[in-house]
Design an enzyme around this catalytic site. Structure first.
Site, short mmCIF file in Angstrom:
data_model
loop_
_atom_site.label_atom_id
_atom_site.label_comp_id
_atom_site.label_asym_id
_atom_site.label_seq_id
_atom_site.Cartn_x
_atom_site.Cartn_y
_atom_site.Cartn_z
N ARG A 122 1.21 -1.11 -0.59
CA ARG A 122 -0.39 0.38 0.44
C ARG A 122 0.89 1.44 -0.04
NH1 ARG A 122 -0.35 4.45 2.50
NH2 ARG A 122 -0.07 3.56 4.93
N HIS B 137 5.28 4.93 12.80
CA HIS B 137 5.32 4.70 11.83
C HIS B 137 5.69 5.71 11.09
CE1 HIS B 137 2.95 4.03 7.14
NE2 HIS B 137 3.60 5.31 6.56
N HIS C 23 9.27 7.25 8.55
CA HIS C 23 9.37 7.24 7.03
C HIS C 23 11.44 7.58 7.09
CE1 HIS C 23 6.01 6.61 3.83
NE2 HIS C 23 5.44 6.84 5.41
N CYS D 77 4.55 8.74 0.07
CA CYS D 77 3.32 10.13 -0.21
C CYS D 77 2.76 11.21 -1.09
CB CYS D 77 2.29 10.36 0.82
SG CYS D 77 0.97 11.12 0.61
N ASN E 51 9.01 4.50 3.26
CA ASN E 51 8.92 3.66 5.03
C ASN E 51 10.33 3.52 5.46
OD1 ASN E 51 6.06 3.33 3.53
ND2 ASN E 51 5.82 3.48 5.71
P1 HMG Z 1 -12.64 14.19 -3.26
O1 HMG Z 1 -12.82 14.70 -5.35
O2 HMG Z 1 -13.52 15.23 -3.00
O3 HMG Z 1 -13.77 13.25 -3.48
O4 HMG Z 1 -12.00 13.33 -2.63
P2 HMG Z 1 -15.48 12.68 -3.96
O5 HMG Z 1 -16.43 12.51 -2.94
O6 HMG Z 1 -16.25 14.46 -4.59
O7 HMG Z 1 -15.65 12.30 -5.49
C1 HMG Z 1 -14.75 12.39 -6.25
C2 HMG Z 1 -14.84 10.86 -7.51
O8 HMG Z 1 -14.36 10.21 -6.88
C3 HMG Z 1 -16.09 10.70 -7.82
O9 HMG Z 1 -16.06 10.10 -8.58
C4 HMG Z 1 -16.16 9.52 -6.42
O10 HMG Z 1 -16.88 8.78 -6.94
C5 HMG Z 1 -14.33 8.73 -6.83
P3 HMG Z 1 -16.75 10.76 -10.10
O11 HMG Z 1 -18.26 11.15 -10.30
O12 HMG Z 1 -16.03 12.19 -10.34
O13 HMG Z 1 -16.49 9.64 -11.21
N1 HMG Z 1 -14.40 8.26 -5.28
C6 HMG Z 1 -14.18 7.05 -5.03
N2 HMG Z 1 -14.47 6.00 -6.27
C7 HMG Z 1 -13.51 4.92 -5.20
N3 HMG Z 1 -13.55 4.48 -4.18
C8 HMG Z 1 -13.45 5.74 -3.47
C9 HMG Z 1 -13.80 7.20 -3.58
N4 HMG Z 1 -13.99 7.82 -3.30
C10 HMG Z 1 -14.92 8.90 -4.13
N5 HMG Z 1 -13.04 5.47 -2.03
C11 HMG Z 1 -10.93 11.32 -1.69
C12 HMG Z 1 -11.23 13.03 -1.73
C13 HMG Z 1 -11.23 11.16 -0.21
C14 HMG Z 1 -11.53 10.05 -2.29
C15 HMG Z 1 -9.44 11.69 -2.51
O14 HMG Z 1 -9.17 12.90 -2.01
C16 HMG Z 1 -8.62 9.90 -2.24
O15 HMG Z 1 -8.96 9.64 -2.44
N6 HMG Z 1 -7.74 10.60 -1.36
C17 HMG Z 1 -6.62 9.16 -1.18
C18 HMG Z 1 -5.02 9.99 -0.92
C19 HMG Z 1 -4.17 8.86 -0.51
O16 HMG Z 1 -4.98 7.60 -1.19
N7 HMG Z 1 -3.42 9.19 -0.40
C20 HMG Z 1 -2.37 8.22 0.37
C21 HMG Z 1 -2.81 7.60 2.29
S1 HMG Z 1 -2.06 8.37 2.71
C22 HMG Z 1 -0.69 8.29 3.21
O17 HMG Z 1 0.39 7.75 2.55
C23 HMG Z 1 -0.25 8.51 5.12
C24 HMG Z 1 0.04 7.32 5.49
O18 HMG Z 1 1.09 6.35 4.84
C25 HMG Z 1 0.55 7.91 7.29
C26 HMG Z 1 1.80 8.52 7.06
O19 HMG Z 1 3.38 8.47 6.55
O20 HMG Z 1 1.55 9.18 7.56
C27 HMG Z 1 -1.54 6.80 5.70
MG MG Z 2 3.17 6.62 4.80
#
Ligand code: HMG
Ligand code: MG
Length: 305
Positions: free
Chosen positions: A21, A213, A215, A246, A255
């Site tokens: 992931r 967690h 990095h 990220c 990480n």
């Molecule tokens: P948004 O654009 O504000 O959301 O995104 P929305 O509700 O307006 O949806 C936009 C479009 O996405 C729509 O489709 C939804 O249906 C679709 P359209 O009508 O345009 O065709 N959609 C989805 N499709 C599938 N699965 C879903 C979903 N949700 C909406 N779940 C949202 C907001 C949160 C969805 C978006 O910004 C997003 O998915 N972000 C994820 C970002 C991400 O994964 N970042 C990396 C992970 S975090 C990280 O790495 C940190 C961590 O490792 C810890 C650390 O290191 O600190 C965990």
């Molecule tokens: Mg991370």
């Protein structure tokens, strides 16, 4: 061990493998669904207690993980390994439940600007988005982890106050998450910060519900692990090969590498149940897929001819 600081370390640590992931979400080149499945199967064979396998996020936000459902359907689930995935909202939770997940992770952060970039909402807004996720999880008996990113510093806002981290942890606990993972998203933390933040958090959060967690962007991850162990933390996230970063945190490197974490833990006499040689094999497989050597220092030493 006679030294007071070393003798109080946990005897067993849960290593949460986040490579499929946190690692792959940042990978620019195409990794096929079949290769992801093979990678996860190799990690399962290594005996991890928890593997974060994918993300049910918007495919527009993270195209690399758009095949989350296919990956979950294709892997061979090992009894004794819990498989988890990131879920940002109710839509993601519906997909995760349909894919048979028994554990998910919601994710927010301790700094507003990062949360805005990462999940397009405020910290308070993210908690509201998680409310239906946690309710659906409760109904289905699914375990929920909550990530707090930028706990040691933010790529946009700089320093982050420990109190801000505690506030978000309390919001997540009030919501009903089972475990918290405290993220050094951009790898800026140093051991004194780990001690200070852990002391504050454990005044309110039970130790066995706290994970770290790290990095390794600036090379402090293993030093931070040792500091956290000394504070009694016994759950650590890491990524095989040191893969990842990220997409919404400029400059975030991988990480902490799982191989390096395991070498440290096993050297300290701490049990993990994970076979380090088997992790090197999983890392070797992924290095072949990516056409790049992993960042892991242990891997480089173990595979040197
Ligand atoms: P948004 O654009 O504000 O959301 O995104 P929305 O509700 O307006 O949806 C936009 C479009 O996405 C729509 O489709 C939804 O249906 C679709 P359209 O009508 O345009 O065709 N959609 C989805 N499709 C599938 N699965 C879903 C979903 N949700 C909406 N779940 C949202 C907001 C949160 C969805 C978006 O910004 C997003 O998915 N972000 C994820 C970002 C991400 O994964 N970042 C990396 C992970 S975090 C990280 O790495 C940190 C961590 O490792 C810890 C650390 O290191 O600190 C965990
Ligand atoms: Mg991370």
């Amino acid at each position: 061990m006679s030294n007071a600081l070393l003798s109080s370390l946990p005897q067993r640590v849960t290593v949460v493998e986040v490579g499929p992931r946190d690692g792959l979400q940042n990978e620019a080149g195409v990794v096929t669904t079949a290769d992801k499945i093979r990678f996860i199967d190799l990690l399962s064979a290594a005996g991890f207690p928890v593997i974060e396998a994918t993300s049910f996020v918007s495919p527009k936000a993270v195209p690399q993980l758009a095949d989350a459902s296919e990956v979950m359907a294709g892997i061979t689930k090992r009894p004794g390994t819990r498989y988890s995935a990131l879920v940002p909202n109710a839509k993601g939770m519906e997909r995760a439940l349909a894919a048979g997940l028994r554990e998910v992770a919601v994710f927010t952060g301790a700094s507003e600007t990062f949360v805005q970039h990462n999940i397009n909402t405020t910290i308070a807004g993210s908690i509201e988005n998680f409310r239906p996720v946690v309710e659906m999880a409760r109904g289905a008996g699914v375990r929920v982890r909550g990530y707090v990113s930028t706990a040691f510093g933010c790529p946009y806002e700089g320093a982050v106050a420990p109190d801000a981290v505690l506030r978000v942890c309390e919001m997540l606990l009030d919501l009903g998450v089972d475990e918290l993972s405290i993220g050094d998203t951009i790898g800026v933390g140093t051991p004194n910060q780990v001690v200070e933040l852990t002391a504050l958090l454990t005044s309110r959060v039970p130790l066995d519900r706290l994970a770290m967690h790290f990095h390794d962007t600036r090379g402090t991850a293993l030093a931070n692990v040792l500091a956290a162990l000394q504070m009694g933390i016994s759950i650590f996230d890491s990524s095989t090969g040191g893969l990842g970063g990220c997409p919404y945190a400029p400059g975030a490197s991988g990480n902490l590498a799982t191989e390096d974490l395991l070498y440290l833990l096993h050297g300290l006499g701490i049990e993990t149940g994970v076979n380090l040689d088997a992790v090197v094999e999983a890392s070797r497989f992924l290095a072949g897929v990516r056409g790049k050597a992993p960042a892991s220092r242990y891997y480089a030493a173990a595979t040197a001819v």
